[in-house]
Design an enzyme around this catalytic site. Structure first.
Site, short mmCIF file in Angstrom:
data_model
loop_
_atom_site.label_atom_id
_atom_site.label_comp_id
_atom_site.label_asym_id
_atom_site.label_seq_id
_atom_site.Cartn_x
_atom_site.Cartn_y
_atom_site.Cartn_z
N TYR A 1 15.53 30.74 8.28
CA TYR A 1 14.29 31.20 8.93
C TYR A 1 14.34 30.99 10.43
O TYR A 1 14.81 29.93 10.90
CB TYR A 1 13.08 30.41 8.39
CG TYR A 1 12.70 30.72 6.97
CD1 TYR A 1 12.35 32.01 6.58
CD2 TYR A 1 12.65 29.70 6.02
CE1 TYR A 1 11.97 32.28 5.27
CE2 TYR A 1 12.27 29.95 4.71
CZ TYR A 1 11.93 31.24 4.33
OH TYR A 1 11.56 31.49 3.05
N LYS B 1 0.84 -1.21 0.00
CA LYS B 1 0.00 0.00 0.00
C LYS B 1 0.87 1.25 0.00
O LYS B 1 2.08 1.16 0.24
CB LYS B 1 -0.92 -0.02 1.22
CG LYS B 1 -0.17 0.07 2.55
CD LYS B 1 -1.06 -0.29 3.73
CE LYS B 1 -0.28 -0.17 5.02
NZ LYS B 1 -0.99 -0.83 6.14
C1 LIG Z 1 -0.24 -1.87 6.73
C2 LIG Z 1 -0.80 -3.10 7.28
C3 LIG Z 1 0.03 -4.18 7.59
C4 LIG Z 1 1.53 -4.15 7.49
O1 LIG Z 1 2.07 -3.64 8.68
P1 LIG Z 1 3.67 -3.59 8.90
O2 LIG Z 1 3.80 -3.13 10.29
O3 LIG Z 1 4.18 -2.60 7.90
O4 LIG Z 1 4.19 -4.95 8.65
C5 LIG Z 1 -0.58 -5.36 8.01
N1 LIG Z 1 -1.92 -5.44 8.14
C6 LIG Z 1 -2.74 -4.40 7.88
C7 LIG Z 1 -4.21 -4.55 8.04
C8 LIG Z 1 -2.21 -3.20 7.44
O5 LIG Z 1 -3.02 -2.18 7.19
#
Ligand SMILES: *Cc1c(COP(=O)(O)O)cnc(C)c1O
Length: 394
Positions: free
Chosen positions: A275, A37
């Site tokens: 800044y 994702k």
């Molecule tokens: C993003 C996600 C993961 C992965 O988590 P990590 O800590 O990056 O391994 C697993 N399960 C769900 C439902 C997620 O949204």
């Protein structure tokens, strides 16, 4: 010819090796789902997906139907779990692209049944999510069984998986994860009793029911949470969710981020920089200007805190990071020149800046560092994608 302000390098061979190491750790009986994702945590979604599959992942996980469709368009044919909230209007798209939605409410089931019935394909696989204590997505155990029964009575759907998600698998104290796992086990036991088949066992239609819970932190630190499948995100990219995950397997960071010195200033002692005038030179100083800032995802909280690498040594960021410029103190590197490489994240010589370090300096987590890295920076993948090789790999 223009000069890119920075470059992100993605080592896909390292990603593939990380996936292979994770697949070996969890063993043959457990599936590896690669979470890609958010543009593969900033690493490039389709590229990361191909490398993870080459390393032994069997499925992909995304947040949205749109991401799933993009993976299909990139030619990826494996099962894709849509883990975020699917809007009911997206059900036809999800079915048409053979995505696997995670169901959290009845209206999603209705929409999927409608969409699946009007297409003559195989039953649409769904996973149903139980909220065992995350308090975000999922059905409470008491809400879960009516939804399960409804899904089960729909011939157009096939319940392929039951999942939950941990709230603090990365915490030093394991108590809450144990509690969540216990609640999940209770739900799975009841599923067994109502004849849907034991998770992991064969059902009357001979397809296994996949129970899954573990993210990177859980799969590394709680082997009993791996069940039939793990959902690995951060670990795939060679990063650890927390120090409690150290020492389990060797992972290689996949992303590195480099820029160059765009300009050099010699300033006397007593001059304030940038800044807000948050840094004042204490000695005659050589200040390097880097052509990137928070617009490229280099967090402003790193001002006066981060270090970069130049000529294999650590040099401090001085003054406020601005939108497109960052200053570093090169006084101890008098031979510095315009065009020299500066590493923001990753190795140079014998030194390395880790995402975990950057995250600590910026009061955040490595997830946010890699997701945010980029902006206008050029991202290159090594080795580059070859359509011919992808066809051979299937
Ligand atoms: C993003 C996600 C993961 C992965 O988590 P990590 O800590 O990056 O391994 C697993 N399960 C769900 C439902 C997620 O949204």
């Amino acid at each position: 010819m223009t000069v890119p302000p920075a470059q992100i390098r993605i080592d896909l061979a390292a990603l593939r090796r990380n996936a292979a190491a994770l697949a070996t750790l969890i063993g043959q009986a457990c599936e590896l789902l690669a979470v890609v994702k958010a543009d593969g945590y900033g690493h490039g979604m389709a590229e990361a997906a191909r490398a993870a599959l080459a390393g032994g992942a069997r499925r992909l996980g995304v947040s949205t139907v749109e991401e799933g469709v993009a993976l299909r368009s990139a030619g990826l044919a494996c099962p894709i779990l849509v883990m975020g909230v699917m809007d009911e209007t997206e059900a036809p798209e999800a079915v048409a692209h053979r995505l696997t939605p995670v169901v959290c409410r009845n209206s999603q089931l209705d929409a999927l049944i409608g969409a699946a019935c009007s297409s003559s394909k195989q039953p649409t696989p769904v996973h149903i999510k139980v909220d065992t204590g995350m308090g975000r997505l999922g059905l409470l155990p008491e809400e879960f069984f009516p939804v399960l029964q409804r899904a089960r009575s729909a011939p157009a759907l096939r319940i392929e998986g039951i999942m939950t998600h941990f709230a603090e698998a990365d915490a030093a104290g394991p108590a809450y994860t144990t509690e969540q796992l216990g609640r999940f086990r209770a739900v799975l036991d009841r599923i067994g009793q109502i004849g849907l088949g034991q998770p992991g066992g064969r059902r009357p239609d001979r397809s296994p029911l996949i129970a899954h819970a573990a993210n990177s932190a859980a799969l590394l630190t709680r082997p009993e949470s791996r069940l039939q499948m793990v959902r690995a995100g951060l670990a795939l990219y060679g990063l650890l969710p927390s120090p409690s995950c150290r020492g389990v397997i060797d992972l290689e960071p996949v992303m590195s981020w480099t820029t160059r010195i765009a300009h050099l200033r010699r300033l006397p002692a007593g001059r304030s920089l940038g800044y807000g005038r948050t840094f004042t030179t204490r000695r005659p100083s050589l200040i390097g200007l880097l052509p990137i800032g928070y617009a490229a995802g280099y967090p402003r909280l790193l001002s006066n805190r981060a270090v970069c690498l130049h000529q294999g040594g650590r040099v401090p960021v001085v003054g406020r990071i601005s939108m497109d410029l960052t200053m570093i103190d090169l006084t101890d590197h008098p031979s510095a020149g315009i065009g020299d490489e500066v590493v923001l994240l990753g190795p140079q010589g014998h030194e390395r800046i880790t995402a975990e370090e950057l995250a600590a300096w910026a009061e955040t987590i490595p997830y946010e560092v890699v997701c945010g890295a980029g902006g206008r920076t050029v991202r290159r993948h090594f080795p580059p994608f070859s359509p011919a090789r992808a066809r051979r790999a299937g």
